[in-house]
Design an enzyme around this catalytic site. Structure first.
Site, PDB file in Angstrom:
ATOM      1  CE  LYS A  81      52.155 -30.378  -9.593  1.00  0.00           C
ATOM      2  NZ  LYS A  81      51.342 -31.462 -10.202  1.00  0.00           N
ATOM      3  CB  SER A 156      49.400 -33.049  -7.175  1.00  0.00           C
ATOM      4  OG  SER A 156      49.961 -33.110  -8.474  1.00  0.00           O
ATOM      5  CB  SER A 180      48.116 -33.901 -10.929  1.00  0.00           C
ATOM      6  OG  SER A 180      48.202 -34.815  -9.862  1.00  0.00           O
TER       7      SER A 180
END
Lengths: 497, 109
Positions: A81, A156, A180
């Protein structure tokens, strides 16, 4: 067409690479090619790193050729990420304010992957600064769900999840502050684990809410989830909240938990669940009963207050953490007009650099911490946090090995359907935020599918089930997930992409 | 122990939005401020449900860690070179980072 599957399970790839049936370089190439081919469709990546990935792969191949030992992830392509620092490429958090930011060092969890022989294919898209539940709050455009491109993958950790679900890589790293990792894993039909707070170092993770943030893995199998956790966890002197305790993630992974007892919260059988989510929960309960598990009803009376407490605590911490982005030392600096002062530099740089959701949360956090409101909001939320923790403790005292509930109340929603109403988006996290507030481990596993029709368009979407354990109970959660995987086939289904 | 002020309305006035934006070093356009006013008010109204709970005697929990943080050993070690950090500065006048005038006219306070 290449016959190499870049998304093949970690253990298979490692075995084939070390036996020289396939080279790490071929694995890296296959993952980069698939990532590139799907980029326009999914938008899962911010940047790919072909040069460095091939270099990492060749180094692994050279070690094997010399007969030297290699790590647990030798030749395995992974994605990370874009809120994790990497000493090459950009670290953008999908924010204009960090659009050209180059981190000067590598996050501990990422370095551990590299040291274990993994190949870092690229950095994945995300909601800006990890604030969002859909992957739509990114300055580089939304990520799409591999199961239905008109829908969100969740967030997310949207790109990390989509990349694994689409078979670009077998594993990725996400971060989980309020769900997330677990919510998108559910929406994309894969596994995701938020470890116990402190188990994985946060050094090099761009901070959102420091008392809630944890890095964790996303994978398509339980074995891969355990393998990734084994590599990334461990004490780190560079993180003052890093745990000294150890978890043996791989131990007896395929040995059923003796006398398994699962608690199902009364509140998880909510009318807010879609029919498919409700059915998946009941089917999951039945599967565990068939496996001989004892299912007990438990009470998490403050679960509904979790969202309210979370949306005080997380923005409060974010408003403080994100104060560092001021246009002075690094990141985006606004152009000033003649006579404009330092205050204008701060305000313009931040207003131009942060997207609307981030600005909303910074203002919310600033408000709840401001003079006259601190006790009413922040202190109250910290007390509610204690009650939430007590609820989980009480459930485990009743003898539960884990708590079983959905990872979110509905499957993937269509792009744009919740962006205008922030509160509706926040309610997506009802089953996940309490786990962060209490600092516990939570694991999402594929738990079913739901047929839905939106705007005359039919789709069959994955539904996730979540297991929550006591602190440092990761091994038990993984073993329970392995028991479930042996009896179900949800995790074997793949999107047609 | 403090109790929530009962006279605090959850909804934010536009002036309150402006004040909080300034504290947060943000300068939303009037149109955006109006949108934030509505959205923040609805979030704060939702959050207000916490006031119905009896929190007497409940210990606040700021972190999942009951123990204090682990402090590092106080000994010199390698750090990032100054040049690496200076390279990130958006505007500079070596060896300084350039910023608008801080004191006197146009100060930032």
């Amino acid at each position: 067409m290449s016959t190499i599957d870049p998304g093949a399970p970690i253990l298979d790839t490692r075995e084939r690479v070390t036996a020289r049936k396939v080279s790490a370089a071929e694995m890296a190439r296959a993952a980069l090619d698939r990532a590139q081919a799907l980029q326009k469709t999914l938008n899962a990546f911010v940047d790919l790193f072909p040069d460095q990935a091939m270099e990492q792969a060749r180094a692994v191949d050279a070690r094997i050729a010399r007969g030297e030992p290699v790590g647990a992830l030798a030749g395995v392509p992974v994605a990370i990420k874009d809120n994790m620092s990497l000493a090459y490429g950009r670290t953008t958090c999908c924010s204009r304010i960090l659009e050209n930011y180059r981190a000067p060092y590598t996050a501990t969890a990422v370095q551990k992957l590299i040291d274990a022989g993994a190949i870092i294919v690229g950095k994945t898209t995300m909601d800006e600064f990890a604030m969002g539940s859909s992957g739509e709050h990114s300055c580089f455009g939304p990520t799409r769900n591999p199961w239905d491109l008109s829908r969100v993958p969740g967030g997310s950790s949207s790109g990390s999840t989509a990349a694994v679900a689409a078979g670009i890589v077998p594993a990725s790293l996400g971060s989980d502050t309020g769900g997330s990792i677990r919510q998108p894993a559910g929406l994309c039909g894969i596994y995701g684990l938020k470890p116990t707070y402190g188990l994985v170092s946060r050094y090099g993770l761009v901070a959102f809410a420091s008392s809630l943030d944890q890095i964790g893995p996303l994978t398509r199998t339980v074995d891969d989830l355990a393998a990734m956790l084994s590599v990334i966890m461990g004490h780190d002197d560079m993180d003052s909240t890093s745990a000294t305790a150890h978890v043996d993630a791989m131990r007896d992974l395929h040995t059923p938990v003796d006398g398994l007892t699962l608690g199902v919260p009364r509140q998880a059988r909510s009318t807010a669940n879609t029919p498919g989510v409700a059915a998946a929960l009941e089917a999951g309960i039945k599967t565990f009963r068939d496996l001989g598990a004892r299912i007990i009803d438990i009470d998490l009376p403050h679960i509904d207050h979790g969202i309210a407490a979370y949306y005080i605590i997380a923005p409060a911490e974010a408003s403080s953490n994100l104060a560092r982005f001021d246009g002075v030392r690094y990141g985006r600096r606004a152009q000033l007009g003649p006579g404009e002062d330092l205050m204008a530099l701060y305000c313009k740089s931040r207003s131009e650099g942060f997207g609307p959701e981030v600005q909303r949360r910074i203002m919310l956090g600033t408000h709840v911490l401001s003079s006259g409101y601190f006790d009413a909001y922040y202190l109250t939320a910290l007390k509610v946090r204690r009650l939430i923790k007590n609820d989980y403790d009480a459930a485990f005292k009743q003898g539960c090995h884990a708590i079983l509930m959905p990872s979110s109340p509905s499957p993937a929603f269509t792009l744009g359907s919740k962006t205008s109403d922030p509160l509706a988006m926040y309610l997506e996290d009802v089953y996940t935020v309490g786990v962060n507030l209490a600092g516990l481990p939570g694991l999402t596993m594929p738990g079913g599918f739901e047929k839905v029709t939106d705007n005359g368009r039919a789709a069959e979407l994955p539904v996730g089930l979540q297991l929550v354990g006591p602190a440092l109970g990761e091994n038990t959660l993984l073993r329970i997930a392995a028991m479930f995987a042996d009896r179900t086939t949800w995790h074997t289904r793949r999107p047609a992409i | 122990m403090s109790t929530p002020p009962t006279n605090t309305p959850a909804a934010l006035s536009i002036e309150a939005v402006r004040k909080v934006a300034k504290l947060a070093r943000l300068s939303p356009t009037p149109e955006k401020a109006q949108r934030y006013q509505g959205q923040l008010s609805s979030i704060l109204t939702y959050i207000d449900r916490l006031r119905s709970l009896d929190l007497k005697g409940v210990e606040p929990m700021a972190s999942p860690l009951d123990a204090t943080s682990n402090l590092g050993a106080d000994r010199p070690g390698p750090t990032l070179p100054t040049s690496v950090l200076m390279d990130m500065a958006p505007q500079k006048h070596e060896p300084f980072i350039r910023v608008p005038k801080v004191l006197g006219d146009g100060g930032g306070a």
